[in-house]
Design a protein around this motif. Structure first.
Motif, PDB file in Angstrom:
ATOM      1  N   GLN A 186       5.459  -0.269   7.918  1.00 31.49           N
ATOM      2  CA  GLN A 186       5.587   0.858   6.998  1.00 31.49           C
ATOM      3  C   GLN A 186       7.024   1.322   6.882  1.00 31.49           C
ATOM      4  O   GLN A 186       7.772   1.352   7.859  1.00 31.49           O
ATOM      5  CB  GLN A 186       4.705   2.009   7.474  1.00 31.49           C
ATOM      6  CG  GLN A 186       4.716   3.225   6.549  1.00 31.49           C
ATOM      7  CD  GLN A 186       3.654   4.220   6.919  1.00 31.49           C
ATOM      8  OE1 GLN A 186       2.467   3.946   6.805  1.00 31.49           O
ATOM      9  NE2 GLN A 186       4.074   5.388   7.382  1.00 31.49           N
ATOM     10  N   ASN A 243       2.178  11.791  -0.326  1.00 37.12           N
ATOM     11  CA  ASN A 243       1.829  12.943   0.497  1.00 37.12           C
ATOM     12  C   ASN A 243       2.442  14.209  -0.085  1.00 37.12           C
ATOM     13  O   ASN A 243       3.507  14.173  -0.702  1.00 37.12           O
ATOM     14  CB  ASN A 243       2.355  12.756   1.927  1.00 37.12           C
ATOM     15  CG  ASN A 243       1.671  11.611   2.644  1.00 37.12           C
ATOM     16  OD1 ASN A 243       0.553  11.735   3.107  1.00 37.12           O
ATOM     17  ND2 ASN A 243       2.358  10.477   2.725  1.00 37.12           N
ATOM     18  N   TYR A 297       6.609   9.743  -0.477  1.00 39.84           N
ATOM     19  CA  TYR A 297       5.730   8.580  -0.378  1.00 39.84           C
ATOM     20  C   TYR A 297       6.255   7.588   0.648  1.00 39.84           C
ATOM     21  O   TYR A 297       7.446   7.590   1.002  1.00 39.84           O
ATOM     22  CB  TYR A 297       5.541   7.904  -1.734  1.00 39.84           C
ATOM     23  CG  TYR A 297       6.730   7.140  -2.280  1.00 39.84           C
ATOM     24  CD1 TYR A 297       6.836   5.757  -2.105  1.00 39.84           C
ATOM     25  CD2 TYR A 297       7.734   7.782  -2.993  1.00 39.84           C
ATOM     26  CE1 TYR A 297       7.911   5.051  -2.623  1.00 39.84           C
ATOM     27  CE2 TYR A 297       8.804   7.085  -3.521  1.00 39.84           C
ATOM     28  CZ  TYR A 297       8.895   5.718  -3.334  1.00 39.84           C
ATOM     29  OH  TYR A 297       9.958   5.019  -3.847  1.00 39.84           O
ATOM     30  N   GLU A 352      -3.918  13.092   0.330  1.00 42.05           N
ATOM     31  CA  GLU A 352      -3.137  11.881   0.097  1.00 42.05           C
ATOM     32  C   GLU A 352      -3.644  11.140  -1.141  1.00 42.05           C
ATOM     33  O   GLU A 352      -4.836  11.139  -1.441  1.00 42.05           O
ATOM     34  CB  GLU A 352      -3.224  10.947   1.301  1.00 42.05           C
ATOM     35  CG  GLU A 352      -2.513  11.441   2.543  1.00 42.05           C
ATOM     36  CD  GLU A 352      -2.595  10.433   3.667  1.00 42.05           C
ATOM     37  OE1 GLU A 352      -3.406   9.485   3.554  1.00 42.05           O
ATOM     38  OE2 GLU A 352      -1.854  10.571   4.655  1.00 42.05           O
ATOM     39  N   TYR A 389       0.857  -1.182   0.000  1.00 40.00           N
ATOM     40  CA  TYR A 389       0.000   0.000   0.000  1.00 40.00           C
ATOM     41  C   TYR A 389       0.898   1.240   0.000  1.00 40.00           C
ATOM     42  O   TYR A 389       1.677   1.448   0.932  1.00 40.00           O
ATOM     43  CB  TYR A 389      -0.924  -0.017   1.210  1.00 40.00           C
ATOM     44  CG  TYR A 389      -1.881  -1.185   1.187  1.00 40.00           C
ATOM     45  CD1 TYR A 389      -3.106  -1.095   0.530  1.00 40.00           C
ATOM     46  CD2 TYR A 389      -1.538  -2.395   1.784  1.00 40.00           C
ATOM     47  CE1 TYR A 389      -3.974  -2.176   0.483  1.00 40.00           C
ATOM     48  CE2 TYR A 389      -2.398  -3.485   1.740  1.00 40.00           C
ATOM     49  CZ  TYR A 389      -3.608  -3.365   1.082  1.00 40.00           C
ATOM     50  OH  TYR A 389      -4.455  -4.440   1.021  1.00 40.00           O
ATOM     51  N   THR A 410       1.385   5.344  -0.244  1.00 39.27           N
ATOM     52  CA  THR A 410       0.716   6.607   0.069  1.00 39.27           C
ATOM     53  C   THR A 410       1.596   7.766  -0.376  1.00 39.27           C
ATOM     54  O   THR A 410       2.748   7.868   0.051  1.00 39.27           O
ATOM     55  CB  THR A 410       0.442   6.726   1.577  1.00 39.27           C
ATOM     56  OG1 THR A 410      -0.347   5.614   2.001  1.00 39.27           O
ATOM     57  CG2 THR A 410      -0.306   8.015   1.882  1.00 39.27           C
ATOM     58  N   MET A 448      -3.612   7.270  -2.705  1.00 44.77           N
ATOM     59  CA  MET A 448      -3.411   5.900  -2.250  1.00 44.77           C
ATOM     60  C   MET A 448      -3.364   4.955  -3.446  1.00 44.77           C
ATOM     61  O   MET A 448      -4.179   5.061  -4.372  1.00 44.77           O
ATOM     62  CB  MET A 448      -4.541   5.480  -1.306  1.00 44.77           C
ATOM     63  CG  MET A 448      -4.749   6.411  -0.119  1.00 44.77           C
ATOM     64  SD  MET A 448      -3.395   6.337   1.058  1.00 44.77           S
ATOM     65  CE  MET A 448      -3.556   4.649   1.639  1.00 44.77           C
ATOM     66  N   TYR A 449      -2.400   4.034  -3.419  1.00 47.88           N
ATOM     67  CA  TYR A 449      -2.269   3.017  -4.457  1.00 47.88           C
ATOM     68  C   TYR A 449      -1.978   1.677  -3.779  1.00 47.88           C
ATOM     69  O   TYR A 449      -1.444   1.636  -2.663  1.00 47.88           O
ATOM     70  CB  TYR A 449      -1.122   3.337  -5.420  1.00 47.88           C
ATOM     71  CG  TYR A 449      -1.241   4.663  -6.132  1.00 47.88           C
ATOM     72  CD1 TYR A 449      -1.831   4.757  -7.383  1.00 47.88           C
ATOM     73  CD2 TYR A 449      -0.752   5.829  -5.543  1.00 47.88           C
ATOM     74  CE1 TYR A 449      -1.935   5.972  -8.042  1.00 47.88           C
ATOM     75  CE2 TYR A 449      -0.854   7.048  -6.190  1.00 47.88           C
ATOM     76  CZ  TYR A 449      -1.441   7.115  -7.433  1.00 47.88           C
ATOM     77  OH  TYR A 449      -1.536   8.321  -8.081  1.00 47.88           O
ATOM     78  N   ASN A 450      -2.312   0.591  -4.458  1.00 51.78           N
ATOM     79  CA  ASN A 450      -1.909  -0.727  -3.984  1.00 51.78           C
ATOM     80  C   ASN A 450      -1.407  -1.555  -5.159  1.00 51.78           C
ATOM     81  O   ASN A 450      -1.885  -1.415  -6.293  1.00 51.78           O
ATOM     82  CB  ASN A 450      -3.057  -1.443  -3.268  1.00 51.78           C
ATOM     83  CG  ASN A 450      -4.232  -1.723  -4.178  1.00 51.78           C
ATOM     84  OD1 ASN A 450      -4.942  -0.806  -4.582  1.00 51.78           O
ATOM     85  ND2 ASN A 450      -4.443  -2.988  -4.507  1.00 51.78           N
TER      86      ASN A 450
END
Length: 353
Positions: A191, A151, A182, A157, A147, A149, A159-161
């Motif tokens: 994270q 910024n 990111y 934000e 995942y 993110t 968001m991608y996966n």
């Protein structure tokens, strides 16, 4: 009776993987007991989930409970257990003969829980967008979902996966003059640290120096007596702290006879040399920085150099005339001196005779 056979999925098991256990007893009475514990929790005691009993009276039965599927085959006194492992869990499986309490056990653990956070976050650019890439060398689970993110200080934000360790971001997803960072979240919600900042914006031009140099064949075919070289200096602090796309430059110059435009298409080249300028014209140079995503007209931060005046051919002609006259005078003096020497030699020769 005794447990005569027990096989189960062993080795590296990750969250979401299918786990299968097969148990066989000598008399066909089989008891399954399933327990679990949450990895990393303060309570590491086994928590009971389900106990299932099979015997020949329950011919060919199937039982499902909380994601666990139990089947029984009375023909060979065996039973099979199938389930998918949950994230950050360990499962304790016990299979025993119902009469003699002979048992076999297995512990299935999500090895992805022990994976480290993604590391070595990098950013690169190509003509189609931004490439984000990271490493996940401590993770043995190939089915990891990452995942990502993005910024920034001025936008929400993004968001991608992805299941890969690279992610392509379309330039249309990003604002042109905004700086982004990111983070990547991997297995067990671990994270990464924050990446270095990047932006689609061009690197600002700090200064443009104008240099002139004499040509090897001056003032030929109505050209100037010098080449003009522009040396572009960029803002070093901006370039060092923030990742920018490679850029090129549009260079134009104008005079009273019109305007000419050139383009330095070599990425990151900051030097341009031009020649063939006309006489008695004032040139005004303009440099616009560009990259694959932003045109110079859109960023409105052109840099203008000082003006350069071409030297007229008449001035150069007067210099050559002066040099020519001087050479003629020197040649005339040499001729007179030679004539005097010849006359003196003849006079001496006549006196001797």
């Amino acid at each position: 009776g005794i447990v005569t056979g027990f096989q189960y999925t062993n080795g590296s098991v990750c969250a979401g993987d299918r786990v299968e256990c097969n148990c066989t007893t000598s008399v066909g009475v089989i008891d399954w007991t399933i327990s679990y514990r949450v990895l990393g929790s303060s309570n590491q005691s086994w928590i009971h989930v389900k106990t299932v009993n099979f015997n020949k009276a329950r011919n060919g039965s199937t039982t499902e409970c909380e994601g666990y599927t139990f089947t029984y085959d009375p023909d060979d006194n065996s039973s099979r257990l199938i389930f998918h492992l949950n994230a950050s869990e360990s499962i304790l499986i016990v299979c025993q003969d119902g009469h003699e309490v002979d048992n076999e056990t297995a512990i299935i653990t999500d090895i992805g829980y022990y994976a480290r956070a993604p590391t070595n976050l990098t950013t690169a650019f190509n003509a189609s967008g931004v490439i984000l890439e990271w490493e996940d060398t401590e993770n043995n689970c190939t089915s990891t979902e990452y995942y990502v993110t993005l910024n920034s200080t001025s936008t929400d934000e993004l968001m991608y996966n992805t299941s890969n360790t690279t992610l392509h971001i379309k330039p249309s997803d990003l604002l042109e003059n905004v700086t982004y960072t990111y983070t990547v979240k991997g297995r067990a919600e671990k994270q990464s640290t924050i990446s270095k900042p990047f932006t689609l914006a061009t690197i600002k031009v700090k200064n443009v120096a104008v240099c002139t140099a004499n040509t090897t064949d001056p003032c030929k075919n109505n050209s100037c007596c010098a080449n003009v070289t522009l040396n572009i200096t960029l803002e070093s602090s901006d370039h060092a702290d923030v990742k920018h796309p490679s850029q090129f430059y549009n260079i134009s110059y104008s005079s009273n006879t019109g305007e000419v435009s050139y383009c330095i298409t070599d990425y990151d080249k900051t030097k341009w040399t031009g020649s063939g300028f006309n006489y008695n014209e004032r040139y005004h140079f303009t440099i616009t920085q560009m990259n694959d995503f932003i045109a110079g007209e859109q960023i409105n931060n052109n840099t203008t150099t000082s003006e350069y005046y071409c030297q007229s051919r008449e001035n150069g002609g007067l210099l050559w005339i002066g040099i020519s006259v001087l050479l003629i005078i020197i040649l005339f003096i040499i001729v007179i001196l030679l004539a005097i020497i010849v006359c003196q030699c003849k006079y001496r020769s006549q006196r001797k005779s």
